[in-house]
Design a protein around this motif. Structure first.
Motif, PDB file in Angstrom:
ATOM      1  N   LEU A 282      37.245  10.887   0.450  1.00 53.43           N
ATOM      2  CA  LEU A 282      37.510   9.459   0.376  1.00 53.43           C
ATOM      3  C   LEU A 282      37.011   8.798   1.658  1.00 53.43           C
ATOM      4  O   LEU A 282      36.737   9.486   2.652  1.00 53.43           O
ATOM      5  N   PRO A 283      36.913   7.466   1.674  1.00 51.00           N
ATOM      6  CA  PRO A 283      36.562   6.789   2.925  1.00 51.00           C
ATOM      7  C   PRO A 283      37.535   7.169   4.035  1.00 51.00           C
ATOM      8  O   PRO A 283      38.718   7.437   3.781  1.00 51.00           O
ATOM      9  N   SER A 284      37.053   7.182   5.281  1.00 51.39           N
ATOM     10  CA  SER A 284      37.860   7.690   6.396  1.00 51.39           C
ATOM     11  C   SER A 284      39.170   6.928   6.557  1.00 51.39           C
ATOM     12  O   SER A 284      40.208   7.522   6.859  1.00 51.39           O
ATOM     13  N   GLN A 286      41.005   5.464   4.253  1.00 51.78           N
ATOM     14  CA  GLN A 286      41.944   5.894   3.214  1.00 51.78           C
ATOM     15  C   GLN A 286      42.509   7.284   3.520  1.00 51.78           C
ATOM     16  O   GLN A 286      43.700   7.551   3.350  1.00 51.78           O
ATOM     17  N   GLU A 287      41.648   8.185   3.969  1.00 48.02           N
ATOM     18  CA  GLU A 287      42.109   9.540   4.269  1.00 48.02           C
ATOM     19  C   GLU A 287      43.134   9.530   5.394  1.00 48.02           C
ATOM     20  O   GLU A 287      44.160  10.217   5.327  1.00 48.02           O
ATOM     21  N   VAL A 356      44.731  -0.399   3.554  1.00 43.17           N
ATOM     22  CA  VAL A 356      43.517   0.183   2.962  1.00 43.17           C
ATOM     23  C   VAL A 356      43.406  -0.202   1.489  1.00 43.17           C
ATOM     24  O   VAL A 356      42.728   0.476   0.706  1.00 43.17           O
ATOM     25  N   GLY A 379      35.896   4.598  -2.472  1.00 40.87           N
ATOM     26  CA  GLY A 379      34.921   3.793  -1.760  1.00 40.87           C
ATOM     27  C   GLY A 379      34.177   2.828  -2.650  1.00 40.87           C
ATOM     28  O   GLY A 379      34.242   2.872  -3.847  1.00 40.87           O
TER      29      GLY A 379
END
Length: 379
Positions: A282-284, A286-287, A356, A379
């Protein structure tokens, strides 16, 4: 049992222990091996806590239904207390005849002959391993467990001590690493940003003094204030980026959550599990938000809710993901928590979710456990 057969069985048991990484699995293997090798009906291993109870209590020979019927974990009393406090093995013909025996719950199996061994390392008692009801013919008034059984149980207790010591060292090492990294970043952040803020304050004071008598120069100073404020903002942003968990950059969210669950499962009496279903990278942002919320939810479950089981799941949903942390602990009334001003980190978790583009829900009630669910888009 012939000596060669016994040696082979012990060897197989020790090899099985070494295949496990999680300390609870190692302890369970030790207990099962002890019961099998010494041909007993029941076996158990207890690791004491600091409050008169047990941080971990592993049994073999008792069904899940029996275990639930028995009720709460035992306290440190009777023969168990003797092994934990005196550090001496106990071999008894009938545990019920010992003056230290204090009874057991109604659903507890009936134990007779008994063999107990303290688990120790460097003079510290880490726990106790014990067996009951040897499957053999016993002359009246004699214990079915022999000196050879006691020696074999001693060997298994030594391996239990190694497993417990390794788990403790692993957790301490991890805590020291985290604490050291936090201290380093805090020191760097203080030095960098405090210098910028000091310059910012002096420049603002100079602009204030010049605004009436030299407006042009005051304007120049105010431009300098804006520049210094921008630099301070950049310094803070860099520090926040550095605070991003290294595990995310190195291994990604799934590996970081799995590692977190394994560490906590070793360190706590509660069983902590992690399951991932089809989630890709996932996008950074979100992670990081998912990991931080998982950490906060796990902290609440293990430190405040007295949970015996915590399940962490990460599931794919469209291009995004859903994190769920569910425990069987004490639970709470979310509305009462809000009114009392005790948020248990719920506000910060919701802020992370909304930051997010995600959302978070809390399902809890007194005595019903807690489930925290967070969904984020992809994303």
């Amino acid at each position: 049992m012939a000596p060669r057969t016994g040696l082979a069985a012990v060897s197989a048991a020790l090899l099985a222990m070494n295949r496990h990484l999680q300390v609870r699995d190692v302890l369970q293997t030790i207990v099962a091996s002890a019961r099998q090798l010494l041909d007993a009906e029941y076996a158990a291993l207890g690791v004491p806590d600091d409050h008169g109870g047990f941080a971990q209590f592993v049994v073999d020979g008792v069904s899940d239904a029996q275990w639930r019927a028995i009720g709460p974990l035992p306290r440190q009393h009777g023969i168990l207390a003797a092994m934990l406090h005196e550090g001496t093995p106990q071999r008894l013909a009938d545990v019920r005849d010992d003056p230290r025996f204090e009874g057991w719950p109604a659903s507890h199996p009936q134990l007779a002959d008994f063999l107990g061994m303290p688990i120790s390392a460097d003079g510290e008692i880490l726990g106790a391993l014990f067996l009951a009801n040897k499957r053999c013919a016993k002359p009246s008034g004699e214990c079915g467990f022999t000196e050879d059984d006691e020696e074999l149980l001693y060997v298994l207790a030594e391996h239990a001590a190694i497993a417990l010591t390794n788990a403790r060292l692993y957790e301490r090492s991890r805590e020291l690493t985290i604490a050291g990294e936090r201290a380093r970043i805090a020191h760097e952040l203080h030095d960098a940003v405090s210098q910028k803020l000091f310059s910012l304050r002096l420049t603002a004071q100079a602009a204030t003094a010049l605004v009436d008598r030299d407006p042009a120069r005051a304007k120049t100073e105010l431009h300098e204030v804006a520049r210094l404020a921008a630099e301070a903002s950049d310094e803070l942003r860099a520090a926040v980026v550095e605070l991003r968990p290294a595990a995310l950059d190195d291994d990604g969210l799934v590996a970081a959550l799995r590692s977190q669950a394994q560490v906590l499962d070793r360190a706590h009496a509660a069983r902590v599990t992690f399951v991932c279903e089809g989630v890709r990278a996932l996008p950074s942002a979100q992670e990081e938000a998912l990991l931080r919320v998982a950490q906060e939810a796990l902290h609440n479950a293990l430190r405040h809710a007295s949970a015996s089981s915590v399940e962490v799941t990460l599931t794919r949903r469209g291009t995004g993901a859903v994190l769920r942390v569910a425990d069987d602990g004490a639970g709470f009334d979310p509305s009462v928590v809000r009114r009392a001003g005790r948020h248990l980190g719920l506000v910060s978790m919701r802020d992370r979710a909304s930051g997010v583009g995600g959302r978070m829900t809390v399902d809890s009630a007194p005595g019903k456990g807690t489930a925290i669910e967070m969904e984020v888009p992809g994303g």
